[in-house]
Design an enzyme around this catalytic site. Structure first.
Site, PDB file in Angstrom:
ATOM      1  N   THR A 138      -1.872 -12.365   6.852  1.00  0.00           N
ATOM      2  CA  THR A 138      -2.315 -12.819   5.588  1.00  0.00           C
ATOM      3  C   THR A 138      -2.903 -11.391   4.853  1.00  0.00           C
ATOM      4  O   THR A 138      -1.845 -10.050   4.912  1.00  0.00           O
ATOM      5  CB  THR A 138      -4.077 -13.072   6.206  1.00  0.00           C
ATOM      6  OG1 THR A 138      -4.593 -13.280   4.838  1.00  0.00           O
ATOM      7  CG2 THR A 138      -4.745 -11.850   6.930  1.00  0.00           C
ATOM      8  N   ASN A 139      -3.524 -11.100   3.934  1.00  0.00           N
ATOM      9  CA  ASN A 139      -3.891 -10.045   2.920  1.00  0.00           C
ATOM     10  C   ASN A 139      -5.353  -9.730   3.053  1.00  0.00           C
ATOM     11  O   ASN A 139      -6.367 -10.486   3.131  1.00  0.00           O
ATOM     12  CB  ASN A 139      -3.142  -9.769   1.733  1.00  0.00           C
ATOM     13  CG  ASN A 139      -3.563 -10.751   1.170  1.00  0.00           C
ATOM     14  OD1 ASN A 139      -4.655 -10.815   0.349  1.00  0.00           O
ATOM     15  ND2 ASN A 139      -2.558 -11.744   1.170  1.00  0.00           N
ATOM     16  N   HIS A 140      -5.356  -8.340   2.116  1.00  0.00           N
ATOM     17  CA  HIS A 140      -7.348  -8.411   2.723  1.00  0.00           C
ATOM     18  C   HIS A 140      -7.932  -8.709   1.023  1.00  0.00           C
ATOM     19  O   HIS A 140      -8.979  -7.796   0.535  1.00  0.00           O
ATOM     20  CB  HIS A 140      -7.224  -6.596   1.852  1.00  0.00           C
ATOM     21  CG  HIS A 140      -6.519  -5.724   3.456  1.00  0.00           C
ATOM     22  ND1 HIS A 140      -7.789  -5.479   4.686  1.00  0.00           N
ATOM     23  CD2 HIS A 140      -5.807  -5.339   4.157  1.00  0.00           C
ATOM     24  CE1 HIS A 140      -7.303  -5.321   5.520  1.00  0.00           C
ATOM     25  NE2 HIS A 140      -6.364  -4.429   5.565  1.00  0.00           N
ATOM     26  N   SER A 141      -7.083  -9.350   0.485  1.00  0.00           N
ATOM     27  CA  SER A 141      -7.749  -9.637  -0.628  1.00  0.00           C
ATOM     28  C   SER A 141      -9.058 -10.526  -0.753  1.00  0.00           C
ATOM     29  O   SER A 141      -9.184 -10.903   0.320  1.00  0.00           O
ATOM     30  CB  SER A 141      -6.845 -11.495  -1.132  1.00  0.00           C
ATOM     31  OG  SER A 141      -8.074 -11.901  -2.365  1.00  0.00           O
ATOM     32  N   ALA A 200      -4.137 -14.020  -4.235  1.00  0.00           N
ATOM     33  CA  ALA A 200      -3.274 -13.469  -3.355  1.00  0.00           C
ATOM     34  C   ALA A 200      -2.405 -14.365  -2.628  1.00  0.00           C
ATOM     35  O   ALA A 200      -2.560 -14.692  -1.154  1.00  0.00           O
ATOM     36  CB  ALA A 200      -3.674 -12.126  -2.859  1.00  0.00           C
TER      37      ALA A 200
END
Ligand code: CTP
Ligand code: CA
Length: 224
Positions: free
Chosen positions: A33-36, A100
């Protein structure tokens, strides 16, 4: 008082928004995943609803309260976000892609938790590209007015112009870095067919309201 009698900028418009990250499973207990944070997309959903729009918000895994009177659909993966958005897109006037979206996912998520095999070698797994949700909506006949976002680490204007052309969208919004994920303020660069302009540093709800006003102007160019 005058504002009370003025029609709202997005009255009667249907607005579809993606927000947050996506989560791509590797196995039942882990993923990519990512930090959005979803803050910008949720702020735009709120601003659009306040401007009179009927808002549908398709959200990846985030910890944000649903704005009042906004219809929210929760998803995990990019494929799920794509599959939620595409059937809805044709019934909306505006599509704002703030999510994102993970560019790649493991080709096949393992059915069971991957275990260390004692060899000291990490598991290898193949990645495949996820569908481009924004480009797919932009390709629809009679589809909504599309707005893309771009977070870039360098050459924002050039990348934003290229991305706008590549995805064939009328408006591309650049996050003026560095690293706006999770922050409460941001600055935006608006790139369209006529050129570009900056919305200077402000809290995300203020920027969201300014962006909604910009979108309304593009939908109703004759409105004073
Ligand atoms: N986007 C999307 N689906 C994807 C990838 C991106 O809908 N699979 C949308 C994003 O929500 C954003 C815009 O496309 O509105 C640009 O995303 P970005 O990640 O900046 O562009 P990419 O085309 O993925 O290119 P790259 O990450 O390589 O710069
Ligand atoms: Ca990307």
């Amino acid at each position: 008082l005058i504002a009370f009698f003025q029609p709202k900028a997005l009255a009667g418009r249907r607005v579809l928004i993606t927000a947050g990250p996506t989560f791509e499973a590797i196995d039942p207990v882990r993923g990519i995943t990512n930090h959005s944070s979803g803050k910008m997309g949720f702020a735009i959903a709120r601003a659009a609803q306040e401007a009179g729009a009927q808002v549908t918000l398709v959200a990846g895994p985030v910890h944000q309260p649903t704005p009042a009177h906004v219809r929210r659909i929760d998803v995990q993966s990019a494929q799920q976000m794509h599959d939620a958005v595409l059937p809805l897109a044709g019934a909306h006037d505006v599509f704002i892609a703030t999510a994102a979206v993970a560019d790649w996912r493991p080709a096949a998520a393992a059915g069971q938790k991957l275990k260390k095999d004692g060899s000291g070698r990490p598991p290898a797994f193949e990645m495949v590209e996820n569908p481009d949700i924004l480009a797919a909506v932009a390709r629809l006949d009679d589809g909504p007015y599309c707005i893309g976002f771009a977070a870039e680490s360098h050459d924002l204007l050039r990348h934003a112009q290229e991305k706008r052309a590549r995805k064939n969208v009328p408006l591309l919004v650049g996050n003026i870095g560095p690293a706006t994920f999770g922050q409460d303020t941001n600055a935006l660069l608006l790139v369209d067919a006529h050129g570009h302009r900056e919305l200077p540093q402000a809290d995300k709800l203020t920027l969201a309201r300014q962006l909604v006003a910009e979108i309304a102007l593009r939908l109703n160019p004759s409105t004073p």
